[in-house]
Write a protein that holds these residues in place. Structure first.
Motif, short mmCIF file in Angstrom:
data_model
loop_
_atom_site.label_atom_id
_atom_site.label_comp_id
_atom_site.label_asym_id
_atom_site.label_seq_id
_atom_site.Cartn_x
_atom_site.Cartn_y
_atom_site.Cartn_z
N PRO A 1 42.98 -0.46 68.78
CA PRO A 1 43.02 -0.78 67.35
C PRO A 1 41.83 -0.16 66.61
O PRO A 1 41.95 0.31 65.48
N ASN A 2 40.71 -0.11 67.31
CA ASN A 2 39.52 0.51 66.73
C ASN A 2 39.73 2.00 66.50
O ASN A 2 39.44 2.54 65.43
N VAL A 3 40.31 2.67 67.54
CA VAL A 3 40.56 4.10 67.43
C VAL A 3 41.52 4.38 66.26
O VAL A 3 41.29 5.28 65.45
N PHE A 4 42.59 3.58 66.17
CA PHE A 4 43.57 3.81 65.10
C PHE A 4 42.91 3.72 63.72
O PHE A 4 43.18 4.51 62.83
N GLN A 5 42.01 2.74 63.56
CA GLN A 5 41.33 2.60 62.26
C GLN A 5 40.45 3.80 61.99
O GLN A 5 40.40 4.31 60.89
N GLN A 6 39.77 4.25 63.03
CA GLN A 6 38.82 5.35 62.80
C GLN A 6 39.49 6.68 62.59
O GLN A 6 39.15 7.41 61.68
N VAL A 7 40.51 7.01 63.45
CA VAL A 7 41.09 8.36 63.30
C VAL A 7 41.91 8.48 62.02
O VAL A 7 41.99 9.56 61.45
#
Ligand code: PHE
Length: 467
Positions: free
Chosen positions: A307-313
């Motif tokens: 979920p963190n990756v999705f927000q960042q990318v």
């Protein structure tokens, strides 16, 4: 379509008066639905990440082909031969050698155990889908994601409510019956699941980390491979294909007589592997797109890292971050549901067929017990984390019993049964549909079931227990 096949299409019961899947496609999709699950989208990337990537995948595919598929086909043969439930199937296949019929209790015990802990993680995915739907991930940092997951999974009430929702949905489908519930559910959810994962793959491949992700998935580095890697790959193949605890045997009781069992086994394993690889194609490019992220984050990969990756990318385009997260968690929920349906059916079929309890009542009965057992598993992440047996909390204990004990032992028993106990002519008859279909691969199957699979299983078993 000939009149004969037309007749088969509309027939809803077999010679025993038990329900059957109405179509061949329905049979494949139901079995594929059981196989494709959290094991593909949650466990496969985790194991691949922990075991160094491509080399692990190659070994996994090898075990799938030489051990997983033969055991799956064996389960299909036993189940379809009986055509009622697993207990009856073993009894009939062994020509009434009564001892073997007690194998029919394996799916009952395993069904309760596996659904109880699987529903905990399935409940988490449903909660994450709900959070994604409300755009609850927006603006969070990596520390927030870690703290949120720790707080949610250790909460004594909320995860149990979410697991209860999963079980209620599962009970609903199983109560509707073989054709209207299980087959229809698989026919709706499996194509959707495929579309969702394909959309996510396409998006993920446009990310800056795509080439590194692809390299991790497809460029083998055998220097990383140890005996433990090989054995983890075999364990993953078992879990992912749902073999060893008579789950597919239960479904095969509902297969029509014209289903080609070997072909079906190969197709189900191919779909299962394809979805696992596609899940890898979604996850690893995304993980490599953020500097400092590692693919070996372990089981928290899906609930903290991603979920963190999705927000960042996708941070610059909030709509993309929102839709990508939502589609991803919905995908997980559907994958979990098609598997949990097969788990509940394992135990419910026994109560329905052997004890003559109506299908809806037996589904509710099994589901209720699983909510209680699942609740105990869920609490082992929080308030009951120090209640252990053999050093394991409830969740880990159930996982140990299913994946490390029942799956290998059940598989071994089935290989011995079909490879050495049952009259060989009966097996050949079942796998060639009474000599009406091509039998060229049959000798290969027999060799794998008699020698390769049992030896492989003994190795995995001894190694796993010695850990
Ligand atoms: N194969 C399922 C998955 O990959 C899990 C499962 C195990 C389903 C055992 C049924 C029986 O998630």
């Amino acid at each position: 379509m000939t009149n004969n096949t037309k007749l088969h299409e509309i027939m809803s019961v077999n010679n025993n008066g038990s329900s059957v899947f109405a179509s061949k496609v329905g049979a494949i999709l139901a079995a594929a639905g059981s196989a494709v699950g959290l094991g593909n989208i949650w466990r496969f990337p985790t194991e691949t990440g922990a075991n160094g990537g491509a080399a692990f995948i190659l070994i996994y595919i090898f075990f799938m082909a030489v051990i997983g598929v033969p055991i799956m086909v064996t389960e299909f043969a036993i189940g379809r031969h009986g055509g009622k439930d697993v207990m009856h199937s073993f009894f009939k296949m062994s020509d009434g050698k009564t001892g073997w019929k007690w194998m029919g209790l394996l799916p009952v015990v395993a069904g309760f155990l596996v659904l109880s802990y699987y529903a905990v993680v399935a409940g988490w995915t449903l909660y994450y889908a709900a959070v994604a739907c409300e755009n609850g991930f927006a603006g969070k940092t990596s520390a927030d994601f870690a703290a949120d997951f720790a707080a949610f999974s250790s909460n004594p009430v909320d995860p149990i409510l979410w697991l209860a929702v999963i079980i209620i949905l599962t009970v609903g489908v199983v109560a509707l019956g073989v054709q209207k519930g299980i087959e229809r559910g698989a026919k709706i959810m499996m194509p959707l699941l495929f579309i969702f994962v394909a959309i996510l793959v396409i998006c993920s491949l446009t990310l800056p980390g795509a080439s590194k992700g692809l390299e991790f998935l497809f460029k083998p580095d055998f220097s990383q491979v140890t005996g433990a890697t090989a054995l983890s790959a075999m364990g993953q193949a078992f879990f992912s294909l749902s073999v060893g605890i008579c789950c597919l045997c239960t479904y095969a009781c509902y297969f029509r007589k014209d289903v080609n069992l070997i072909q079906d086994g190969v197709q189900v394993a191919t779909i299962d592997t394809l979805v696992a690889l596609m899940a890898g194609l979604v996850i690893f490019p995304a993980v490599y797109s953020i500097p400092g992220m590692e693919p070996n984050a372990g089981p928290s990969l899906v609930f903290i890292t991603l979920p963190n990756v999705f927000q960042q990318v996708f941070g610059d385009v909030p709509f993309l971050a929102y839709s990508f997260s939502l589609v991803f968690y919905l995908l997980l929920v559907m994958a979990a549901l098609t598997s949990s349906i097969s788990m509940l059916e394992m135990a419910a079929a026994y109560f329905h067929e052997e004890l003559r309890i109506s299908r809806p009542v037996s589904a509710v009965l099994v589901g209720s017990v699983c909510v209680v057992l699942g609740g105990i598993c869920s609490l082992s992440f929080g308030v009951w984390s120090d209640v252990t047996l053999f050093g394991l909390g409830a969740f880990d204990l159930f996982d140990f019993l299913v994946a490390k004990l029942l799956m290998p032992l059940g598989s071994l028993a089935m290989c011995i049964f079909v490879g050495w106990v049952v009259d060989e002519k009966k097996v050949r008859d079942e796998l060639t549909n009474g000599g009406t279909i091509n039998a060229k691969v049959y000798p290969v199957y027999l060799f794998l079931v008699r020698y390769v699979a049992p030896i492989g299983i003994v190795l995995i078993f001894v190694n796993e227990l010695s850990k």
